[in-house]
Scaffold this motif. Structure first.
Motif, PDB file in Angstrom:
ATOM      1  N   GLY A 196       0.778  -1.226   0.000  1.00  0.00           N
ATOM      2  CA  GLY A 196       0.000   0.000   0.000  1.00  0.00           C
ATOM      3  C   GLY A 196       0.810   1.276   0.000  1.00  0.00           C
ATOM      4  N   ASP A 197       0.197   2.301  -0.566  1.00  0.00           N
ATOM      5  CA  ASP A 197       0.870   3.603  -0.582  1.00  0.00           C
ATOM      6  C   ASP A 197       0.083   4.666   0.179  1.00  0.00           C
ATOM      7  OD1 ASP A 197      -1.183   3.901  -2.330  1.00  0.00           O
ATOM      8  OD2 ASP A 197       0.032   4.568  -4.026  1.00  0.00           O
ATOM      9  N   PHE A 198      -0.837   4.201   1.044  1.00  0.00           N
ATOM     10  CA  PHE A 198      -1.520   5.123   1.957  1.00  0.00           C
ATOM     11  C   PHE A 198      -0.628   5.191   3.195  1.00  0.00           C
ATOM     12  CE2 PHE A 198      -4.656   5.639   5.494  1.00  0.00           C
ATOM     13  CZ  PHE A 198      -5.120   6.887   5.140  1.00  0.00           C
ATOM     14  N   VAL A 199       0.277   6.167   3.214  1.00  0.00           N
ATOM     15  CA  VAL A 199       1.275   6.189   4.274  1.00  0.00           C
ATOM     16  C   VAL A 199       1.424   7.597   4.845  1.00  0.00           C
ATOM     17  CG1 VAL A 199       2.607   4.243   3.393  1.00  0.00           C
ATOM     18  CG2 VAL A 199       3.177   6.538   2.631  1.00  0.00           C
ATOM     19  N   HIS A 200       1.839   7.592   6.084  1.00  0.00           N
ATOM     20  CA  HIS A 200       2.076   8.852   6.787  1.00  0.00           C
ATOM     21  C   HIS A 200       3.283   9.558   6.158  1.00  0.00           C
ATOM     22  CE1 HIS A 200       3.873  10.800  10.614  1.00  0.00           C
ATOM     23  NE2 HIS A 200       3.013  11.632  10.050  1.00  0.00           N
ATOM     24  N   GLY A 201       3.086  10.797   5.696  1.00  0.00           N
ATOM     25  CA  GLY A 201       4.198  11.588   5.182  1.00  0.00           C
ATOM     26  C   GLY A 201       4.907  12.218   6.367  1.00  0.00           C
ATOM     27  N   ALA A 202       6.022  11.595   6.784  1.00  0.00           N
ATOM     28  CA  ALA A 202       6.658  12.011   8.042  1.00  0.00           C
ATOM     29  C   ALA A 202       7.475  13.294   7.888  1.00  0.00           C
ATOM     30  CB  ALA A 202       7.538  10.878   8.555  1.00  0.00           C
ATOM     31  N   ASP A 203       7.395  13.931   6.704  1.00  0.00           N
ATOM     32  CA  ASP A 203       8.256  15.086   6.451  1.00  0.00           C
ATOM     33  C   ASP A 203       7.603  16.417   6.824  1.00  0.00           C
ATOM     34  OD1 ASP A 203       6.366  14.621   4.580  1.00  0.00           O
ATOM     35  OD2 ASP A 203       7.554  15.337   2.884  1.00  0.00           O
ATOM     36  N   TYR A 296      -3.361  22.442   6.498  1.00  0.00           N
ATOM     37  CA  TYR A 296      -3.574  21.139   7.135  1.00  0.00           C
ATOM     38  C   TYR A 296      -3.252  20.018   6.146  1.00  0.00           C
ATOM     39  CZ  TYR A 296      -6.157  23.069  11.140  1.00  0.00           C
ATOM     40  OH  TYR A 296      -6.516  23.730  12.285  1.00  0.00           O
ATOM     41  N   VAL A 297      -3.024  18.820   6.692  1.00  0.00           N
ATOM     42  CA  VAL A 297      -2.983  17.619   5.852  1.00  0.00           C
ATOM     43  C   VAL A 297      -4.100  16.698   6.339  1.00  0.00           C
ATOM     44  CG1 VAL A 297      -0.506  17.684   5.345  1.00  0.00           C
ATOM     45  CG2 VAL A 297      -1.301  16.483   7.386  1.00  0.00           C
ATOM     46  N   ALA A 298      -4.582  15.835   5.429  1.00  0.00           N
ATOM     47  CA  ALA A 298      -5.676  14.938   5.820  1.00  0.00           C
ATOM     48  C   ALA A 298      -5.367  13.509   5.407  1.00  0.00           C
ATOM     49  CB  ALA A 298      -6.986  15.378   5.166  1.00  0.00           C
ATOM     50  N   TYR A 299      -5.823  12.579   6.242  1.00  0.00           N
ATOM     51  CA  TYR A 299      -5.755  11.144   5.936  1.00  0.00           C
ATOM     52  C   TYR A 299      -7.160  10.592   6.120  1.00  0.00           C
ATOM     53  CZ  TYR A 299      -0.731  11.703   6.210  1.00  0.00           C
ATOM     54  OH  TYR A 299       0.557  12.121   5.988  1.00  0.00           O
ATOM     55  N   LEU A 300      -7.677   9.939   5.075  1.00  0.00           N
ATOM     56  CA  LEU A 300      -9.035   9.414   5.134  1.00  0.00           C
ATOM     57  C   LEU A 300      -9.013   7.925   4.835  1.00  0.00           C
ATOM     58  CD1 LEU A 300      -9.032  12.314   3.404  1.00  0.00           C
ATOM     59  CD2 LEU A 300     -11.467  11.954   3.593  1.00  0.00           C
ATOM     60  N   GLY A 310     -15.671  12.874   2.342  1.00  0.00           N
ATOM     61  CA  GLY A 310     -14.653  13.518   3.181  1.00  0.00           C
ATOM     62  C   GLY A 310     -13.672  14.336   2.348  1.00  0.00           C
ATOM     63  N   VAL A 311     -13.293  13.798   1.184  1.00  0.00           N
ATOM     64  CA  VAL A 311     -12.375  14.539   0.307  1.00  0.00           C
ATOM     65  C   VAL A 311     -13.045  15.842  -0.134  1.00  0.00           C
ATOM     66  CG1 VAL A 311     -11.278  14.518  -1.969  1.00  0.00           C
ATOM     67  CG2 VAL A 311     -11.091  12.506  -0.480  1.00  0.00           C
ATOM     68  N   LYS A 312     -14.330  15.744  -0.511  1.00  0.00           N
ATOM     69  CA  LYS A 312     -15.069  16.957  -0.922  1.00  0.00           C
ATOM     70  C   LYS A 312     -15.097  17.977   0.197  1.00  0.00           C
ATOM     71  CE  LYS A 312     -18.284  15.507  -4.401  1.00  0.00           C
ATOM     72  NZ  LYS A 312     -19.410  14.605  -4.434  1.00  0.00           N
ATOM     73  N   ALA A 313     -15.314  17.492   1.423  1.00  0.00           N
ATOM     74  CA  ALA A 313     -15.385  18.401   2.572  1.00  0.00           C
ATOM     75  C   ALA A 313     -14.046  19.123   2.765  1.00  0.00           C
ATOM     76  CB  ALA A 313     -15.750  17.617   3.838  1.00  0.00           C
ATOM     77  N   CYS A 314     -12.944  18.381   2.650  1.00  0.00           N
ATOM     78  CA  CYS A 314     -11.614  19.002   2.825  1.00  0.00           C
ATOM     79  C   CYS A 314     -11.368  20.030   1.721  1.00  0.00           C
ATOM     80  CB  CYS A 314     -10.520  17.935   2.800  1.00  0.00           C
ATOM     81  SG  CYS A 314     -10.536  16.854   4.235  1.00  0.00           S
ATOM     82  N   LYS A 315     -11.755  19.679   0.494  1.00  0.00           N
ATOM     83  CA  LYS A 315     -11.530  20.619  -0.619  1.00  0.00           C
ATOM     84  C   LYS A 315     -12.406  21.860  -0.459  1.00  0.00           C
ATOM     85  CE  LYS A 315      -9.659  17.583  -4.079  1.00  0.00           C
ATOM     86  NZ  LYS A 315      -9.884  16.730  -5.233  1.00  0.00           N
ATOM     87  N   ARG A 316     -13.618  21.637   0.029  1.00  0.00           N
ATOM     88  CA  ARG A 316     -14.512  22.773   0.246  1.00  0.00           C
ATOM     89  C   ARG A 316     -13.916  23.748   1.258  1.00  0.00           C
ATOM     90  NH1 ARG A 316     -20.456  21.711   2.384  1.00  0.00           N
ATOM     91  NH2 ARG A 316     -20.935  23.886   2.789  1.00  0.00           N
ATOM     92  N   ARG A 317     -13.148  23.222   2.168  1.00  0.00           N
ATOM     93  CA  ARG A 317     -12.477  24.074   3.158  1.00  0.00           C
ATOM     94  C   ARG A 317     -11.042  24.400   2.712  1.00  0.00           C
ATOM     95  NH1 ARG A 317     -16.583  25.923   4.151  1.00  0.00           N
ATOM     96  NH2 ARG A 317     -17.870  25.581   5.997  1.00  0.00           N
ATOM     97  N   ARG A 318     -10.841  24.336   1.377  1.00  0.00           N
ATOM     98  CA  ARG A 318      -9.621  24.828   0.705  1.00  0.00           C
ATOM     99  C   ARG A 318      -8.337  24.077   1.054  1.00  0.00           C
ATOM    100  NH1 ARG A 318     -12.740  29.293   1.451  1.00  0.00           N
ATOM    101  NH2 ARG A 318     -11.729  30.033   3.333  1.00  0.00           N
ATOM    102  N   MET A 319      -8.460  22.782   1.312  1.00  0.00           N
ATOM    103  CA  MET A 319      -7.240  21.988   1.455  1.00  0.00           C
ATOM    104  C   MET A 319      -6.803  21.549   0.057  1.00  0.00           C
ATOM    105  SD  MET A 319      -6.541  18.485   3.608  1.00  0.00           S
ATOM    106  CE  MET A 319      -7.170  19.053   5.180  1.00  0.00           C
ATOM    107  N   PRO A 320      -5.539  21.795  -0.321  1.00  0.00           N
ATOM    108  CA  PRO A 320      -5.101  21.380  -1.658  1.00  0.00           C
ATOM    109  C   PRO A 320      -5.121  19.849  -1.792  1.00  0.00           C
ATOM    110  CG  PRO A 320      -3.421  22.737  -0.553  1.00  0.00           C
ATOM    111  CD  PRO A 320      -4.488  22.440   0.464  1.00  0.00           C
ATOM    112  N   GLY A 321      -5.464  19.359  -2.990  1.00  0.00           N
ATOM    113  CA  GLY A 321      -5.586  17.922  -3.230  1.00  0.00           C
ATOM    114  C   GLY A 321      -4.335  17.145  -2.843  1.00  0.00           C
ATOM    115  N   ARG A 322      -3.152  17.744  -3.019  1.00  0.00           N
ATOM    116  CA  ARG A 322      -1.932  16.977  -2.726  1.00  0.00           C
ATOM    117  C   ARG A 322      -1.735  16.731  -1.233  1.00  0.00           C
ATOM    118  NH1 ARG A 322      -0.480  22.112  -3.526  1.00  0.00           N
ATOM    119  NH2 ARG A 322       0.968  23.062  -2.046  1.00  0.00           N
TER     120      ARG A 322
END
Ligand code: FES
Length: 333
Positions: A196-203, A296-300, A310-322
């Motif tokens: 899997g590539d759903f991983v915590h970006g520790a940077d 912010y960063v998000a993990y769903l 949830g992705v729509k909600a984050c984007k609606r609150r202006r979180m960039p897709g990346r």
């Protein structure tokens, strides 16, 4: 065995058995390829076959477009070589979580009831597993040869005792007929991973939104614990969505974490019944709580509909897709 020459991000030749998939052979040899479902349904693992031939079951055009298929792209998780071959892998693949894939023999340490239909399965392994928070293992269901996928809920720092959250599926081969029926402490479990590539970006130590549906909470627990290991005052907002109040689990764990870390915010959300806590869907709760999620960063992780909302909600609150990391999870029967 066939020789598969990798071109692109790595320059290496890998041996791949006729019954082995390209993805399995690459990951075991330390050649990372983006991958998610390992079941031919997400398209993440597409690679270009430059020469040679592979055996691959028919692939739907919704997973790999007709154009891609005509240009020689194949799904590495579904293809096995039928001759020596040359495979081009994406150039940015080198930046992925390069933990070698391996077979693991685990021993059940404990099966603990978390909710009326959910258990925490704790499994000891002889040699600690190198993985990134958010990744999963495949379990071989004894007697059936079927495979089930479960994410580690423990952080990578406690890598010799793995924790998984398993929800019962009525008549499920892995649950009603195995884990919830005959499995006992001391029993062996055959596993392989990590995947899997759903991983915590520790940077980054940017404030974090975690949106979980059901047992999608497991990888988010691993991610939260690793993030707090690195930065104890990291701002973390967990929203755990379930249908009924009785489906909530690990409430004590998160409540205690909130007590010991004022920067951790725990929001259980129940969508199908009224209760003294928060009702409704996790995406709506995020929209209600934040005016802006810039920075912010998000993990769903959860069922597809929950993740998409949830992705729509984050984007609606202006979180960039990346900054939005997601994993869709559909329980197998
Ligand atoms: Fe999902 Fe191969 S199609 S990982």
């Amino acid at each position: 065995q066939h020789s598969v020459k990798v071109v692109g991000s790595a320059d290496k030749t890998v041996d791949c058995g006729a019954e082995q998939t390209l993805l399995d052979a690459f990951l075991r040899s330390g050649v990372y390829l983006p991958n998610s479902c390992n079941q031919g349904t997400c398209g993440t693992c597409k690679v270009k076959l430059c020469s040679g031939t592979v055996d691959q079951p028919a692939v739907s055009e919704t997973v790999l477009s007709a154009d891609d298929q005509a240009s020689g792209f194949v799904l590495a998780c579904q293809s096995s070589p039928t001759s020596d071959a040359e495979i081009e892998v994406p150039l940015d693949a080198g930046s992925g979580p390069a933990h070698p894939l391996r077979d693991l023999q685990g021993t059940v340490h404990e099966i603990r009831e978390l909710a009326h239909d959910t258990v925490a399965l704790s499994v000891g392994i002889d040699e600690p597993l190198s993985f990134s928070a958010g990744q999963y293992l495949e379990f071989v269901v004894p007697g059936s040869g079927q495979i089930r996928q479960y994410s580690m809920a423990n952080p990578p720092s406690s890598a010799d005792r793995l924790e998984f959250h398993v929800r019962r599926v009525p008549d499920g081969a892995a649950t009603d007929r195995w884990i919830f029926d005959t499995l006992e402490p001391g029993d062996p479990i055959e596993m392989r991973g990590p995947w899997g590539d759903f991983v915590h970006g520790a940077d980054t130590d940017a404030p974090m939104i975690l949106l979980a549906g059901g047992t999608g909470l497991a990888p988010l627990k691993s991610i939260a614990l690793e993030a707090l290991d690195q930065t104890p005052d990291r701002e973390i907002h967990l929203y755990h969505g379930v249908r009924h109040r009785g489906d909530l689990y690990d409430v004590d764990f998160w409540s205690e974490l909130r007590e010991s870390h004022p920067n951790v915010h725990y929001n259980p959300c129940v969508s199908r019944e009224e209760w003294p806590g928060r009702s409704g869907y996790v995406g709506d709760a995020v929209v209600a709580d934040f005016d802006s999620l810039r920075g912010y960063v998000a993990y769903l992780c959860g069922p597809p509909a929950m993740v998409e909302a949830g992705v729509k909600a984050c984007k609606r609150r202006r979180m960039p897709g990346r900054h939005i990391h997601r994993e869709k999870y559909t329980p197998a029967p």
